[in-house]
Enzyme design. Structure first.
Site, PDB file in Angstrom:
ATOM      1  N   ASP A   1       2.302  -3.462  -2.591  1.00  0.00           N
ATOM      2  CA  ASP A   1       2.713  -2.965  -1.282  1.00  0.00           C
ATOM      3  C   ASP A   1       2.185  -1.571  -0.998  1.00  0.00           C
ATOM      4  O   ASP A   1       1.653  -1.300   0.068  1.00  0.00           O
ATOM      5  CB  ASP A   1       4.253  -3.008  -1.155  1.00  0.00           C
ATOM      6  CG  ASP A   1       4.973  -2.348  -2.328  1.00  0.00           C
ATOM      7  OD1 ASP A   1       4.311  -1.830  -3.258  1.00  0.00           O
ATOM      8  OD2 ASP A   1       6.225  -2.348  -2.328  1.00  0.00           O
TER       9      ASP A   1
ATOM     10  N   ASP B   1       1.387   5.018  -4.380  1.00  0.00           N
ATOM     11  CA  ASP B   1       2.004   6.340  -4.206  1.00  0.00           C
ATOM     12  C   ASP B   1       1.363   7.283  -5.218  1.00  0.00           C
ATOM     13  O   ASP B   1       0.316   7.854  -4.956  1.00  0.00           O
ATOM     14  CB  ASP B   1       3.522   6.187  -4.366  1.00  0.00           C
ATOM     15  CG  ASP B   1       4.281   7.490  -4.146  1.00  0.00           C
ATOM     16  OD1 ASP B   1       3.656   8.481  -3.757  1.00  0.00           O
ATOM     17  OD2 ASP B   1       5.514   7.517  -4.355  1.00  0.00           O
TER      18      ASP B   1
ATOM     19  N   LYS C   1      -0.128   6.419   0.205  1.00  0.00           N
ATOM     20  CA  LYS C   1       0.436   7.687   0.680  1.00  0.00           C
ATOM     21  C   LYS C   1      -0.603   8.787   0.523  1.00  0.00           C
ATOM     22  O   LYS C   1      -1.207   8.933  -0.542  1.00  0.00           O
ATOM     23  CB  LYS C   1       1.689   8.037  -0.118  1.00  0.00           C
ATOM     24  CG  LYS C   1       2.898   7.297   0.377  1.00  0.00           C
ATOM     25  CD  LYS C   1       4.170   7.865  -0.205  1.00  0.00           C
ATOM     26  CE  LYS C   1       5.287   6.880  -0.002  1.00  0.00           C
ATOM     27  NZ  LYS C   1       6.490   7.224  -0.751  1.00  0.00           N
TER      28      LYS C   1
ATOM     29  N   PHE D   1       9.160   8.281   2.725  1.00  0.00           N
ATOM     30  CA  PHE D   1       9.686   7.079   2.089  1.00  0.00           C
ATOM     31  C   PHE D   1       9.815   5.995   3.143  1.00  0.00           C
ATOM     32  O   PHE D   1      10.487   6.164   4.153  1.00  0.00           O
ATOM     33  CB  PHE D   1      11.030   7.354   1.409  1.00  0.00           C
ATOM     34  CG  PHE D   1      11.370   6.274   0.435  1.00  0.00           C
ATOM     35  CD1 PHE D   1      10.885   6.315  -0.863  1.00  0.00           C
ATOM     36  CD2 PHE D   1      12.130   5.179   0.829  1.00  0.00           C
ATOM     37  CE1 PHE D   1      11.154   5.296  -1.750  1.00  0.00           C
ATOM     38  CE2 PHE D   1      12.399   4.150  -0.054  1.00  0.00           C
ATOM     39  CZ  PHE D   1      11.916   4.212  -1.349  1.00  0.00           C
TER      40      PHE D   1
ATOM     41  N   ASP E   1      11.363  -1.659  -0.135  1.00  0.00           N
ATOM     42  CA  ASP E   1      12.820  -1.526  -0.132  1.00  0.00           C
ATOM     43  C   ASP E   1      13.269  -0.109  -0.395  1.00  0.00           C
ATOM     44  O   ASP E   1      12.521   0.727  -0.901  1.00  0.00           O
ATOM     45  CB  ASP E   1      13.423  -2.408  -1.233  1.00  0.00           C
ATOM     46  CG  ASP E   1      13.192  -1.800  -2.620  1.00  0.00           C
ATOM     47  OD1 ASP E   1      12.028  -1.500  -2.949  1.00  0.00           O
ATOM     48  OD2 ASP E   1      14.172  -1.588  -3.359  1.00  0.00           O
TER      49      ASP E   1
END
Ligand code: IMP
Ligand code: MG
Length: 197
Positions: free
Chosen positions: A94, A97, A125, A146, A153
């Site tokens: 997904d 980061d 990100k 976030f 989630d």
């Protein structure tokens, strides 16, 4: 919660990603490895835009504990993978980061001797990477916020949102959502009592 990518933008992003991958009928078989749980929506949407031939497999990774929003120790489960020897692998996650999750997964998968490993993420990100690798295909580069929805989630919640939203600090307070014990109400059955206050 603020929407940052609409359903339509996500749709167009996934279509773009599918075009990057050479997965035509005449291409050699591709093994797509989704990273559970965050990639479920992306994998489902992506594979329906690919002609094949392809196989689908899953690994499970978790770097966040409960309601924490900073990366913790990575836990990886790869025990349900098919034989990857000489396979052309595309790992789908997904979000990228810090990059530790994807880097560790690539390292582990390479021990199964696939012919090639490429990586695809819906989101990256901006300016957060702590590793030397970068995903081969990126749907959207986003600011360091976030985000939830479209598979992502917070504390297990919000994966089902069809759009992507940034979670503001006040949204992260779990006890705002009061958990009330369910009561089975049966008419004329006085043996079932009300929950205690
Ligand atoms: P990394 O190892 O720091 O790259 O983190 C990757 C994993 O952390 C992703 O697969 C997600 O499960 C989770 N993660 C990172 N950022 C977010 C976010 O903004 N929302 C939800 N999950 C996130
Ligand atoms: Mg994940």
């Amino acid at each position: 919660m603020r929407q940052i990518l609409s359903q339509q933008q996500l749709d167009e992003g996934v279509t773009r990603l599918a075009q990057f991958i050479d997965c035509s009928k005449s291409a050699p078989p591709l093994t797509i490895i989704g990273v559970l749980n965050g990639s479920i929506v992306l994998v489902a949407d992506l594979i329906r835009r690919l002609e094949g031939p392809l196989r689908i497999a899953m690994v499970w990774a978790s770097s966040y504990r409960g309601d924490a929003i900073t990366a913790g120790n990575l836990e990886l489960r790869m025990d349900v993978l098919p034989d990857l020897k000489d396979q052309d692998v595309l790992v789908v996650d997904d979000i990228f980061d810090t990059g530790h999750t994807l880097q560790t997964i690539i390292k582990e998968i390479s021990t199964y001797n696939p012919i090639r490993i490429r990586t695809l993420v819906l989101l990256k990100k901006h300016g957060k990477s702590q590793v030397s690798i970068a995903p081969d295909f990126i749907g959207f580069e986003i600011p360091d916020e976030f985000v939830v929805g479209y598979g992502l989630d917070f504390n297990g919640l919000w994966r089902h949102l069809p759009y992507l939203a940034a979670l503001d600090p006040e949204d992260r307070v779990e006890d705002k959502v009061a958990i009330v014990p369910a009561v089975r109400r049966v008419e004329n059955d006085l043996s079932i009592s009300e929950p205690e206050e």
